[in-house]
Design a protein around this motif. Structure first.
Motif, PDB file in Angstrom:
ATOM      1  N   LYS A   1       0.825  -1.196   0.000  1.00 45.49           N
ATOM      2  CA  LYS A   1       0.000   0.000   0.000  1.00 45.49           C
ATOM      3  C   LYS A   1       0.864   1.253   0.000  1.00 45.49           C
ATOM      4  O   LYS A   1       0.595   2.226  -0.698  1.00 45.49           O
ATOM      5  CB  LYS A   1      -0.927  -0.003   1.215  1.00 45.49           C
ATOM      6  N   LYS A   2       1.956   1.233   0.792  1.00 41.65           N
ATOM      7  CA  LYS A   2       2.850   2.381   0.844  1.00 41.65           C
ATOM      8  C   LYS A   2       3.543   2.596  -0.491  1.00 41.65           C
ATOM      9  O   LYS A   2       3.729   3.725  -0.946  1.00 41.65           O
ATOM     10  CB  LYS A   2       3.886   2.189   1.946  1.00 41.65           C
ATOM     11  N   GLU A   3       3.916   1.497  -1.145  1.00 40.83           N
ATOM     12  CA  GLU A   3       4.555   1.620  -2.452  1.00 40.83           C
ATOM     13  C   GLU A   3       3.598   2.185  -3.482  1.00 40.83           C
ATOM     14  O   GLU A   3       3.982   2.967  -4.349  1.00 40.83           O
ATOM     15  CB  GLU A   3       5.075   0.251  -2.906  1.00 40.83           C
ATOM     16  N   ARG A   4       2.310   1.806  -3.378  1.00 39.28           N
ATOM     17  CA  ARG A   4       1.333   2.340  -4.316  1.00 39.28           C
ATOM     18  C   ARG A   4       1.129   3.835  -4.106  1.00 39.28           C
ATOM     19  O   ARG A   4       0.912   4.583  -5.060  1.00 39.28           O
ATOM     20  CB  ARG A   4       0.001   1.601  -4.158  1.00 39.28           C
ATOM     21  N   ILE A   5       1.201   4.267  -2.847  1.00 42.89           N
ATOM     22  CA  ILE A   5       1.052   5.692  -2.562  1.00 42.89           C
ATOM     23  C   ILE A   5       2.216   6.474  -3.145  1.00 42.89           C
ATOM     24  O   ILE A   5       2.060   7.571  -3.675  1.00 42.89           O
ATOM     25  CB  ILE A   5       0.940   5.919  -1.047  1.00 42.89           C
ATOM     26  N   LYS A   6       3.427   5.905  -3.057  1.00 42.37           N
ATOM     27  CA  LYS A   6       4.601   6.605  -3.554  1.00 42.37           C
ATOM     28  C   LYS A   6       4.743   6.511  -5.064  1.00 42.37           C
ATOM     29  O   LYS A   6       5.514   7.270  -5.648  1.00 42.37           O
ATOM     30  CB  LYS A   6       5.861   6.019  -2.903  1.00 42.37           C
ATOM     31  N   ALA A   7       4.044   5.594  -5.704  1.00 46.89           N
ATOM     32  CA  ALA A   7       4.190   5.411  -7.147  1.00 46.89           C
ATOM     33  C   ALA A   7       3.686   6.636  -7.900  1.00 46.89           C
ATOM     34  O   ALA A   7       2.640   7.176  -7.575  1.00 46.89           O
ATOM     35  CB  ALA A   7       3.422   4.171  -7.595  1.00 46.89           C
ATOM     36  N   PRO A   8       4.434   7.095  -8.897  1.00 45.60           N
ATOM     37  CA  PRO A   8       3.991   8.255  -9.686  1.00 45.60           C
ATOM     38  C   PRO A   8       2.706   7.956 -10.431  1.00 45.60           C
ATOM     39  O   PRO A   8       2.430   6.820 -10.793  1.00 45.60           O
ATOM     40  CB  PRO A   8       5.168   8.475 -10.655  1.00 45.60           C
ATOM     41  N   ARG A   9       1.924   8.982 -10.659  1.00 44.16           N
ATOM     42  CA  ARG A   9       0.644   8.837 -11.330  1.00 44.16           C
ATOM     43  C   ARG A   9       0.759   9.352 -12.755  1.00 44.16           C
ATOM     44  O   ARG A   9       1.242  10.437 -13.005  1.00 44.16           O
ATOM     45  CB  ARG A   9      -0.434   9.593 -10.568  1.00 44.16           C
ATOM     46  N   ARG A  10       0.283   8.544 -13.694  1.00 44.78           N
ATOM     47  CA  ARG A  10       0.328   8.926 -15.101  1.00 44.78           C
ATOM     48  C   ARG A  10      -0.960   9.599 -15.545  1.00 44.78           C
ATOM     49  O   ARG A  10      -0.947  10.401 -16.457  1.00 44.78           O
ATOM     50  CB  ARG A  10       0.583   7.689 -15.968  1.00 44.78           C
TER      51      ARG A  10
END
Length: 366
Positions: free
Chosen positions: A126-135
């Protein structure tokens, strides 16, 4: 008593602004939120496949309401990204945040020697998804059955959607549950005739070689020295208006058609290019797409309609009546024989009725 002064409110029900580009999608009733999540996930998958990580990981293009100067409250950022689009990232110099420092100190006081407990895998994901850039960024439209996905300037919406539909057709998989139709939007302007005409000139020029508006005076302007011509192509203008009763369809279509050089011809049935014009509330979006009817007007559900809906019998249309009984299974033979008998009975009844009518006519003559 005078009128109350106008007070600007932070209305999140309509976030589509001039200068944006993306995709306006139609979805099932009361499924807008799920459709938006589904569409962003689909776009993320194919953007990485088409463009790779570097080109798709771009910032959204600025809209009309974006402030270039950052405010102290952090409501907007200098790069034109809305506050909700900010991505949480660690600082490059490796310094800990106040929250991390406080947690480390509390662990020391509890005698944990600063050692952190192993975290659950789901929490890490979940934390990695939050930090993932948004396209891609979902923007509120404020209209039922409509969602808008904003795209970065590095991705051309018409090209992206055309390639996406081509891939889906080749794979034979729909991959959507709530989305019904996709409308790429190359640019958005205020819903007024002057603004739409100005924007249409920029959007149409790469495909048609739009004429300089100065030369558009109702005469044959194809001979103007300011004209940049393209090879002759057939086209049509498809206009849809939602929640706007101030603009007349004829004015919009005539204004856009006046920007197309005369050597291009109009074809309403089999156009090579389709100029899609979407007016929704106070904004208007325009794009030029190919294979409009090949992809069923960019309707995903129409592209993947079940075969049984067109032919309930499940048999090929050209061979349903001529197929031999020995080529069918036992169950198919019974079904085919039953339908064949019913059709023959109907034909016999109709012939008997025609005979009775003919006899009645002869008796009247006599």
């Amino acid at each position: 008593m005078g009128k109350k002064p106008y007070r600007k409110t932070n209305d999140r029900s309509f976030e589509v602004e001039s200068g944006m580009a993306g995709v306006l999608a139609m979805c099932h009733l009361k499924k807008e939120t799920r459709a938006q999540i589904e569409l962003k996930s689909l776009f993320e998958e194919y953007a990485e496949k088409f463009y790779g990580e570097e080109q798709s990981l771009a910032k959204p293009r600025k809209g009309r309401g974006v402030n270039d100067n950052a405010n102290a409250d952090g409501s907007e950022t200098p790069d034109g990204v809305l506050k909700d689009d900010l991505v949480e990232e660690d600082s490059e110099d490796g310094e800990q945040s106040l929250e991390d420092a406080f947690k480390a100190e509390m662990q020391m006081l509890r005698g944990n020697d600063g050692a952190s407990k192993p975290k659950d895998r789901s929490e890490l994901d979940k934390k990695e998804r939050i930090k993932a850039p948004r396209r891609f960024w979902g923007r509120a439209v404020g209209a039922q059955c409509n969602v808008f996905i904003q795209m970065p300037p590095s991705i051309d919406p018409p090209s992206f959607i055309h390639r996406l539909l081509t891939e889906l057709a080749a794979e034979g998989k729909k991959k959507t549950r709530y989305i019904t139709r996709l409308v790429p939007i190359s640019n958005i302007s205020h819903a007024s005739i002057p603004a739409i005409t100005k924007m249409a000139k920029v959007v149409l020029e790469p495909e048609f070689g739009v004429i300089d508006p100065v030369s558009v005076d109702g005469s044959d302007s194809t001979a103007s020295p300011n004209a940049t011509l393209r090879a002759p192509r057939s086209y049509k203008i498809e206009l849809r208006t939602r929640h706007n009763d101030k603009l007349k369809s004829e004015e919009i279509i005539d204004g856009i058609a006046a920007l197309v050089p005369k050597h291009h011809r109009v074809d309403l049935k089999h156009p090579e290019l389709c100029v899609m014009v979407e007016v929704i509330k106070s904004v208007c979006g325009i794009s030029v797409v190919e294979d409009y009817y090949k992809f069923k007007k960019y309707n995903i559900e129409a592209m993947f309609e079940p075969t049984k809906a067109q032919n309930p019998s499940g048999l090929p249309k050209h061979s349903e009546e001529s197929v031999e009984d020995d080529q069918l299974s036992d169950s198919d033979q019974k079904t085919h024989s039953k339908r064949k008998a019913e059709s023959e009975d109907k034909a016999g009844v109709s012939s008997d009725v025609n005979d009775v009518i003919d006899r009645g006519k002869k008796q009247k003559k006599e």
